[in-house]
Design a protein around this motif. Structure first.
Motif, PDB file in Angstrom:
ATOM      1  N   HIS A 137      66.982  26.824  19.365  1.00  0.00           N
ATOM      2  CA  HIS A 137      65.587  26.667  18.958  1.00  0.00           C
ATOM      3  C   HIS A 137      64.711  27.798  19.501  1.00  0.00           C
ATOM      4  O   HIS A 137      63.840  28.319  18.811  1.00  0.00           O
ATOM      5  N   PHE A 138      64.977  28.180  20.748  1.00  0.00           N
ATOM      6  CA  PHE A 138      64.206  29.268  21.360  1.00  0.00           C
ATOM      7  C   PHE A 138      64.604  30.619  20.775  1.00  0.00           C
ATOM      8  O   PHE A 138      63.758  31.473  20.540  1.00  0.00           O
ATOM      9  N   ALA A 139      65.902  30.792  20.534  1.00  0.00           N
ATOM     10  CA  ALA A 139      66.399  32.072  20.030  1.00  0.00           C
ATOM     11  C   ALA A 139      65.857  32.367  18.630  1.00  0.00           C
ATOM     12  O   ALA A 139      65.460  33.501  18.326  1.00  0.00           O
ATOM     13  N   ILE A 140      65.840  31.334  17.787  1.00  0.00           N
ATOM     14  CA  ILE A 140      65.399  31.504  16.397  1.00  0.00           C
ATOM     15  C   ILE A 140      63.953  31.991  16.326  1.00  0.00           C
ATOM     16  O   ILE A 140      63.587  32.775  15.435  1.00  0.00           O
ATOM     17  N   SER A 141      63.117  31.519  17.260  1.00  0.00           N
ATOM     18  CA  SER A 141      61.690  31.858  17.185  1.00  0.00           C
ATOM     19  C   SER A 141      61.281  33.022  18.090  1.00  0.00           C
ATOM     20  O   SER A 141      60.087  33.341  18.155  1.00  0.00           O
ATOM     21  N   HIS A 142      62.247  33.669  18.755  1.00  0.00           N
ATOM     22  CA  HIS A 142      61.831  34.695  19.719  1.00  0.00           C
ATOM     23  C   HIS A 142      61.139  35.873  19.038  1.00  0.00           C
ATOM     24  O   HIS A 142      60.150  36.406  19.565  1.00  0.00           O
ATOM     25  N   HIS A 143      61.645  36.280  17.872  1.00  0.00           N
ATOM     26  CA  HIS A 143      61.002  37.413  17.186  1.00  0.00           C
ATOM     27  C   HIS A 143      59.564  37.069  16.797  1.00  0.00           C
ATOM     28  O   HIS A 143      58.697  37.950  16.741  1.00  0.00           O
ATOM     29  N   LEU A 144      59.286  35.775  16.550  1.00  0.00           N
ATOM     30  CA  LEU A 144      57.929  35.351  16.226  1.00  0.00           C
ATOM     31  C   LEU A 144      57.019  35.460  17.449  1.00  0.00           C
ATOM     32  O   LEU A 144      55.849  35.826  17.337  1.00  0.00           O
ATOM     33  N   HIS A 145      57.571  35.154  18.620  1.00  0.00           N
ATOM     34  CA  HIS A 145      56.809  35.300  19.857  1.00  0.00           C
ATOM     35  C   HIS A 145      56.499  36.776  20.134  1.00  0.00           C
ATOM     36  O   HIS A 145      55.421  37.116  20.618  1.00  0.00           O
ATOM     37  N   GLU A 146      57.460  37.640  19.825  1.00  0.00           N
ATOM     38  CA  GLU A 146      57.224  39.075  19.997  1.00  0.00           C
ATOM     39  C   GLU A 146      56.139  39.559  19.033  1.00  0.00           C
ATOM     40  O   GLU A 146      55.291  40.386  19.397  1.00  0.00           O
ATOM     41  N   GLN A 147      56.170  39.032  17.795  1.00  0.00           N
ATOM     42  CA  GLN A 147      55.140  39.382  16.814  1.00  0.00           C
ATOM     43  C   GLN A 147      53.764  38.907  17.277  1.00  0.00           C
ATOM     44  O   GLN A 147      52.769  39.615  17.114  1.00  0.00           O
ATOM     45  N   LEU A 148      53.727  37.712  17.864  1.00  0.00           N
ATOM     46  CA  LEU A 148      52.464  37.181  18.374  1.00  0.00           C
ATOM     47  C   LEU A 148      51.915  38.075  19.475  1.00  0.00           C
ATOM     48  O   LEU A 148      50.717  38.393  19.493  1.00  0.00           O
ATOM     49  N   PHE A 149      52.765  38.476  20.384  1.00  0.00           N
ATOM     50  CA  PHE A 149      52.331  39.355  21.475  1.00  0.00           C
ATOM     51  C   PHE A 149      51.768  40.661  20.932  1.00  0.00           C
ATOM     52  O   PHE A 149      50.685  41.114  21.361  1.00  0.00           O
ATOM     53  N   GLU A 150      52.469  41.287  20.004  1.00  0.00           N
ATOM     54  CA  GLU A 150      52.019  42.565  19.449  1.00  0.00           C
ATOM     55  C   GLU A 150      50.713  42.411  18.674  1.00  0.00           C
ATOM     56  O   GLU A 150      49.848  43.294  18.724  1.00  0.00           O
ATOM     57  N   ALA A 151      50.549  41.277  17.984  1.00  0.00           N
ATOM     58  CA  ALA A 151      49.316  41.044  17.224  1.00  0.00           C
ATOM     59  C   ALA A 151      48.127  40.876  18.158  1.00  0.00           C
ATOM     60  O   ALA A 151      47.037  41.416  17.904  1.00  0.00           O
TER      61      ALA A 151
END
Length: 217
Positions: free
Chosen positions: A182-196
């Motif tokens: 569950h955490f692995a699947i959404s990690h790229h989304l967390h990275e996108q959030l940080f960059e945004a």
């Protein structure tokens, strides 16, 4: 605001506190007007205004010829207790409303120190995923979102989010703790959030947050 209203607000807060602490329980009759006047050191008009306000908000029930009672349906448990009882869908809906405002403000008001904190917890989250450390990943995920809440610059929002972390932690603990997927699947989304947030892009920040919550099950 006149003096009577100020005193009335003080009495309202005092009565609500007494109810939350169990001094006055649901269905119980509260003291009479003269007793309340002595207890709170205010006049009759102040007591009547406070009771009227509490009755209008559904906390008290005035029964003519009998007295004033705490409503049977009044909520006496703390926010933390209520949140722990809530359905996860309810929690996610409220969290969605909070997070949309939080990420917007974080995109506008973040400092370099706030970005450093976010990146630290984001890196710890990834490290925990790679190491298959469920508990460490859970704590890093919560800390990452808490860092965003702090970056908003709104202390009330940050405190509200902090109250939610106990529920989020409880949900994560009940999920399949043998799998980090569950955490692995959404990690790229967390990275996108940080960059945004880092770029100050409110629209992209909210979109990334929405995608995270849509994959939060």
């Amino acid at each position: 605001m006149d003096q009577t209203s100020k005193l009335s607000n003080r009495v309202i807060n005092a009565i609500q506190k007494d109810i939350s602490q169990g001094i006055y329980k649901p269905g119980q009759k509260i003291p009479t007007e003269p007793e309340l006047m002595v207890q709170y050191a205010v006049g009759r008009s102040t007591i009547r205004e406070a009771i009227k306000t509490l009755a209008m908000s559904g906390i008290l029930r005035v029964q003519q010829g009998s007295g004033t009672y705490v409503n049977e349906s009044v909520q006496t448990e703390s926010l933390d207790q209520r949140l722990r009882r809530a359905d996860f869908e309810e929690i996610n809906q409220v969290r969605r409303m909070l997070d949309y405002e939080i990420v917007k403000l974080a995109a506008q008001h973040h400092t370099q120190a706030a970005l450093t904190d976010m990146k630290k917890y984001l890196d710890l989250r990834k490290k925990a995923i790679l190491g298959q450390q469920y508990h460490d990943c859970m704590e890093a995920d919560i800390a990452f979102h808490m860092a965003i809440a702090k970056a908003s610059g709104n202390h009330v929002l940050a405190d509200l989010y902090r109250s939610f972390t106990a529920v989020i932690r409880d949900f994560f603990a009940k999920r399949d703790t043998e799998s980090i997927s569950h955490f692995a699947i959404s990690h790229h989304l967390h990275e996108q959030l940080f960059e945004a947030i880092k770029s100050g892009n409110i629209k992209l920040s909210r979109q990334a947050m929405e995608d995270i919550l849509d994959n939060n099950y």
